[in-house]
Design an enzyme around this catalytic site. Structure first.
Site, PDB file in Angstrom:
ATOM      1  N   GLY A  49      61.872  61.349  55.683  1.00 40.64           N
ATOM      2  CA  GLY A  49      60.771  62.246  55.377  1.00 40.64           C
ATOM      3  C   GLY A  49      59.775  62.339  56.512  1.00 40.64           C
ATOM      4  N   ASP A  50      60.061  61.643  57.611  1.00 42.97           N
ATOM      5  CA  ASP A  50      59.176  61.672  58.780  1.00 42.97           C
ATOM      6  C   ASP A  50      60.060  61.577  60.023  1.00 42.97           C
ATOM      7  OD1 ASP A  50      56.840  61.481  60.466  1.00 42.97           O
ATOM      8  OD2 ASP A  50      55.755  60.602  58.798  1.00 42.97           O
ATOM      9  N   ASP A  51      59.491  61.193  61.166  1.00 44.23           N
ATOM     10  CA  ASP A  51      60.265  61.145  62.404  1.00 44.23           C
ATOM     11  C   ASP A  51      61.406  60.132  62.285  1.00 44.23           C
ATOM     12  OD1 ASP A  51      58.422  62.939  63.670  1.00 44.23           O
ATOM     13  OD2 ASP A  51      57.055  61.245  63.916  1.00 44.23           O
ATOM     14  N   SER A  76      65.818  65.511  59.430  1.00 42.66           N
ATOM     15  CA  SER A  76      64.413  65.377  59.037  1.00 42.66           C
ATOM     16  C   SER A  76      63.760  66.761  59.049  1.00 42.66           C
ATOM     17  CB  SER A  76      63.669  64.429  59.985  1.00 42.66           C
ATOM     18  OG  SER A  76      62.326  64.271  59.570  1.00 42.66           O
TER      19      SER A  76
END
Length: 468
Positions: free
Chosen positions: A254-256, A287
């Protein structure tokens, strides 16, 4: 006067543990079936988590067992080290601490479950290079698997699983109910000779793997999975670290997928520990709302000599993104990327000089970051919305950006601009579609990718085993 019952019990426990370990050493030299694995160092002594009374039913809390087992095994640090084997089962636990010259090995079918009981996550002081917690101004909660001031520590397995059960933490964060920063899944601080490999990591409360103020790190063969809608579930965050290899990892986040960091504003400037000599190879990332590789935004100690190659990003917002702002100070320089295969991307190239999240209002507005020497080559991207959104800082342009051998297939209408660039300078060669005017064509240019060897590249693993 007779010995107390407690004393007798402790002595008996120590004798039993010593007996178990002596037996394991003997087994290793016999004809018992052996499980073989690769590690930077092998161990002389072996114990199983169940030797210490752990229960793998997914309900019994084993926090004290993990800590007790590792504390007992620490006595073998100077005698060939020890390995703690986690057998098949579901082992519920809160935070526990590692020791030096130690291997935590998760067998196939072993699942370490992070408890959702907040009392099992002890608080820690804020990180010196951050000055506050990331989620809340107060301190932070200890990682599920934590270690500090260690040498030679290995977390590996036969594709065993660590499940952080993070959904409850994501909900608390979004609801503004946290007074301390969420725990990470694995955090190793002030340490060297670290290996994290051949595991499946699921649903961390926040960042998954966070080595910080550390060196000589090997991260290989990880499958890292979290909901694309989860909060701040970065895959791997090398933070003020040197000599790091990240290879053969598959990350859905959900992020980098990988976020390279080195401290936040005045706190990171004061600590002054860069992340440098970082090698990222054969990464696959999904992502949709973040980057395959992010540099920053906390980069105030500097980021230098990052080499990324054979990167695949699918349904990902951007490939390599640089995030910084006035007040960060520090630098991002000598970044090299080649052989990027990108599919269904919003952006290919992205830089942001306006990432204005600050720990507090005491940052120095004269602390201007230096972004220079950014090299991309051999990039193939299909179904892309924007080729590049490259924004520097007014009066502080990002310089020496180079792109060569880049072929981007757009999905937008022909009358929409594929590039938008401000406050940057550089050159391009053989780039389609034609870049913005601040990146003029210079035929025959091949962007740099260094081939000198760094010590971390020469680190080899050994064939280790234990009696199964």
């Amino acid at each position: 006067m007779g010995l107390s019952l407690k004393f007798k019990t402790n002595v008996l426990s120590a004798i039993v543990i010593l007996g178990i370990l002596s037996l394991r050493v003997a087994e290793c030299s016999s004809n018992a079936e052996k499980l073989v694995y690769q590690a930077i160092n092998c161990r002389k002594h072996t114990a199983f988590l169940t030797d210490f009374g752990a229960v793998g039913d997914g309900k019994t809390l084993n926090t004290k067992v993990f800590n007790s087992a590792i504390r007992n095994l620490s006595r073998y640090a100077s005698d060939g080290g020890a390995q703690l084997i986690v057998p098949p089962g579901k082992w519920l636990t809160g935070s526990f601490n590692l020791t030096s010259h130690f291997t935590l090995f998760l067998e196939k079918g072993a699942v370490i479950l992070g408890t959702q009981d907040e009392s099992q996550w002890p608080p820690l002081a804020v990180l010196p290079s951050y000055g506050r917690g990331r989620d809340a101004p107060g301190g932070r909660l200890s990682a599920l698997i934590f270690g500090t001031n260690l040498t030679d520590v290995i977390i590996t397995g036969n594709n065993g699983t660590i499940n952080g059960q993070g959904a409850i933490w994501w909900d608390k964060f979004r609801a503004g109910k946290l007074t301390l920063t969420r725990p990470y899944m694995i955090e190793i601080m002030y340490s060297n000779q670290i290996q994290i490999s051949n595991l499946t990591l699921l649903d961390s409360p926040s960042w998954f793997v966070h080595p910080i103020y550390s060196s000589d790190i090997l991260i290989t063969g990880l499958t890292i999975l979290a909901s694309i809608y989860s909060a701040n579930t970065d895959g791997v965050d090398p933070d003020s670290c040197s000599n790091v290899r990240i290879e053969d990892c598959y990350i859905v986040s959900g992020d980098d997928c990988i976020a390279v960091k080195s401290g936040w504003d005045q706190y990171g400037i004061k600590v002054g520990m860069p992340t440098q000599h970082l090698f990222i190879r054969r990464l696959t990332c999904i992502s949709p709302f973040s980057a395959a590789i992010a540099l920053g935004s906390e980069m105030s100690g500097g980021i230098e000599d990052v080499r990324a190659e054979d990167i695949t990003a699918i349904d990902t917002e951007s490939a390599i993104r640089i995030k910084t702002a006035v007040g960060r100070g520090g630098y991002v320089k000598n970044i090299f990327a080649r052989k990027l295969t990108l599919k269904n991307m919003k952006y290919v190239f992205r830089t942001a000089g306006n990432y204005n999240q600050h720990p507090d209002s005491n940052f120095d507005p004269k602390a201007i970051p230096q972004i220079t020497g950014i090299n991309y080559r051999e990039v193939v991207a299909t179904n892309v919305t924007y080729a590049g959104r490259l924004f520097g800082i007014k009066g502080d342009p990002f310089t020496a950006i180079c792109m060569s051998e880049v072929n981007i297939s757009m999905n937008q209408k022909e009358n929409e601009l594929p590039w938008n660039c401000t406050d940057i300078t550089g050159v391009t060669s053989d780039v389609t579609p034609k870049p913005c005017a601040s990146l003029p064509e210079k035929k025959g240019v091949t962007c740099l990718f260094p081939y000198d060897k760094q010590p971390i590249e020469d680190v080899q693993t050994k064939t280790c085993s234990y009696a199964h």
